[in-house]
Design an enzyme around this catalytic site. Structure first.
Site, mmCIF file in Angstrom:
data_model
loop_
_atom_site.group_PDB
_atom_site.id
_atom_site.type_symbol
_atom_site.label_atom_id
_atom_site.label_comp_id
_atom_site.label_asym_id
_atom_site.label_seq_id
_atom_site.Cartn_x
_atom_site.Cartn_y
_atom_site.Cartn_z
ATOM 1 N N GLU A 33 0.796 -1.239 0.000
ATOM 2 C CA GLU A 33 0.000 0.000 0.000
ATOM 3 C C GLU A 33 0.826 1.284 0.000
ATOM 4 O O GLU A 33 0.794 2.061 0.965
ATOM 5 C CB GLU A 33 -0.947 0.008 1.208
ATOM 6 N N GLU A 67 -5.589 -8.443 0.929
ATOM 7 C CA GLU A 67 -6.170 -8.080 2.233
ATOM 8 C C GLU A 67 -7.644 -7.748 2.053
ATOM 9 O O GLU A 67 -8.010 -7.043 1.108
ATOM 10 C CB GLU A 67 -5.514 -6.818 2.842
HETATM 11 C C1 FCB Z 1 -4.201 -1.866 5.531
HETATM 12 C C2 FCB Z 1 -2.809 -2.238 5.970
HETATM 13 C C3 FCB Z 1 -2.765 -3.251 7.068
HETATM 14 C C4 FCB Z 1 -3.886 -3.094 8.061
HETATM 15 C C5 FCB Z 1 -5.228 -2.930 7.385
HETATM 16 C C6 FCB Z 1 -6.391 -2.761 8.304
HETATM 17 O O1 FCB Z 1 -4.197 -0.567 5.070
HETATM 18 O O2 FCB Z 1 -2.079 -2.749 4.885
HETATM 19 O O3 FCB Z 1 -1.491 -3.184 7.653
HETATM 20 O O4 FCB Z 1 -3.604 -2.074 8.928
HETATM 21 O O5 FCB Z 1 -5.188 -1.860 6.499
#
Ligand code: FCB
Length: 445
Positions: free
Chosen positions: A168, A357
């Site tokens: 990210e 994620e």
């Molecule tokens: C993302 C991050 C991760 C975590 C989630 C909730 O932005 O990559 O580390 O904090 O959000």
């Protein structure tokens, strides 16, 4: 519709994700140097409730137990990150063998338990000594990062087949170098703009290094945060604000990496990026990734704002819209993940998409040894169903990883948001599998 993993095909990659700083603790053990996050968390007022991550989930010591839990939950793939300062305590130069040994133990234990390790090389924890030299605003950062990723490839590449260069980029440069709410806590365009360019260059260079050192074995990716963006009204100025927000939030890093250049036409505030270009950068920004990781949690509603400098756009907060919220005050909006898969799938040169994620935080509690979390369970099922919808429409999405394994240190929000499939009592390190974790295990059986 009954959700079953068979509907996704046998080669679909299911997993769970974590990040070093959020779970490991042992911030100064066995020769580790301090990262920007180790330093930022000691500053007053930066982290909710004054929380820090010096112990976190104690994954540094409890990794066997946690990998056992991954196995018990039938999760075949485990994504985690490498702490740069365990390997290079001074950022560059002298290697700390104890750090290499630690990640070898983690990787070997995964393999022993039949869990496939997926490595994120950089999940936000820049060595503090390098931040003192300007951090990502210094063009030298490309060389620092190249040295680090080379060492990772040389030491772990014989066993690790799935690599993600960075996590990210827009979040750690935006929150860390523009807003100053994440480490290293710097702000303004003068920090943000050079950081963007040096980070993009480093991602592409990192990809090239992995491909050169691990030519036949590595699947090379990198991960991007993304959110569906919708204008607040259909007035032209709200629509234009949404276009600018989309360029910043969803397009800023992937487009130069795909060889399309930075989206400056739709985000003129970033025109100074060109000032940081050296001859050859235009070409070197590009890398042909084997897969793109996308990370989606929510959607954003955007309206025109006269008062917001540079972008003239602001978000209409979810709590003002009367929608379902998570503990992060993010809207629960499953179609967002479908729209984001569609969006990234439509780019030329994207070969494969993995959702690296997705997950949600709610205020879970242990009652009689159980953690019942119906909201997370519904969230997961509804988002996974949207991934299936995109796949069935022909999108090249071929994996899904839940964020996250255990309740952990959620950056500036501290321990308050609980994102885990497994509840952690942070005082005792007691783990309790939540109902959602049991469901995922059943689903993956
Ligand atoms: C993302 C991050 C991760 C975590 C989630 C909730 O932005 O990559 O580390 O904090 O959000």
């Amino acid at each position: 519709m009954h959700l079953s993993k068979d509907l996704f095909g046998a080669d679909f990659e299911w997993g769970v994700s974590t990040a070093a700083f959020q779970v490991e603790g042992s911030h100064d053990a066995d020769g580790k140097g301090l990262s920007v996050w180790d330093v930022f968390t000691t500053k007053k007022g930066k982290i909710l409730n004054g929380d820090h991550a010096q112990t976190a989930c104690d994954f540094y010591n409890l990794y066997e137990r946690d990998i056992d839990l991954i196995k018990e939950l039938n999760i075949p793939n485990f994504r985690f990150s490498i702490s740069w300062t365990r390997i290079l305590p001074e950022g560059t130069g002298k290697i700390n063998q104890a750090g290499i040994d630690y990640y070898n133990r983690v990787i070997n234990y995964c393999i022993k338990q039949g869990v496939e390790p997926w490595l994120t090389v950089y999940h936000w924890d820049l060595p503090h000594v390098l931040e003192v030299k300007g951090g990502w605003t210094n063009r030298e950062a490309i060389n620092w990062f190249s040295e680090f990723i080379t060492i990772c490839a040389q030491n772990f590449g014989d066993r690790v087949k799935h690599w993600m260069v960075m996590n990210e980029p827009v979040v750690f440069t935006g929150a860390g170098y523009f807003f100053g709410i994440h480490a290293p806590g710097r702000s303004g365009m003068k920090n943000f703009v050079p950081a963007i360019h040096h980070v993009t260059m480093s991602i592409a260079e990192g990809g090239r290094i992995l491909r050169k050192l691990l030519p036949s074995t590595a699947q090379i990716g990198t991960t991007f945060s993304c959110s569906q963006i919708e204008p607040y009204t259909d007035k032209p100025r709200d629509i234009a604000a949404a276009v600018r927000a989309d360029a910043l939030i969803n397009r800023l890093y992937i487009e130069p990496l795909l060889g399309m250049g930075y989206p400056i036409k739709d985000l003129p505030a970033l025109k100074d990026l060109k000032k940081y270009f050296y001859p050859g950068d235009e070409d070197n920004l590009r890398f042909d990734f084997d897969f793109i990781g996308i990370q989606n949690y929510t959607r954003e509603i955007v309206k025109y704002s006269f008062f917001t400098p540079y972008i003239n756009a602001s978000m209409v907060k979810a709590e003002k819209r009367g929608v379902d919220l998570t503990a992060m005050r993010w809207e629960v909006y499953p179609p967002s993940i479908y729209h984001m898969i569609k969006k990234y799938d439509a780019y030329p040169n994207v070969k494969k998409i993995i959702v690296t994620e997705n997950g949600s935080a709610f205020p879970d509690e242990v009652t009689d040894g159980e953690v019942n979390d119906p909201k997370r369970l519904k969230y997961l099922k509804d988002y996974i169903a949207q991934v299936l919808k995109a796949k069935n429409e022909g999108c090249k999405v071929n994996g899904y990883f839940v964020w996250t394994l255990t309740d952990n240190f959620e950056w500036a929000e501290g321990y308050h948001p609980r994102f885990g499939l497994i509840h952690v009592d942070h005082a005792t390190q007691q783990r309790t599998v939540k109902t959602s974790g049991r469901w995922y295990a059943e689903f993956l059986k």
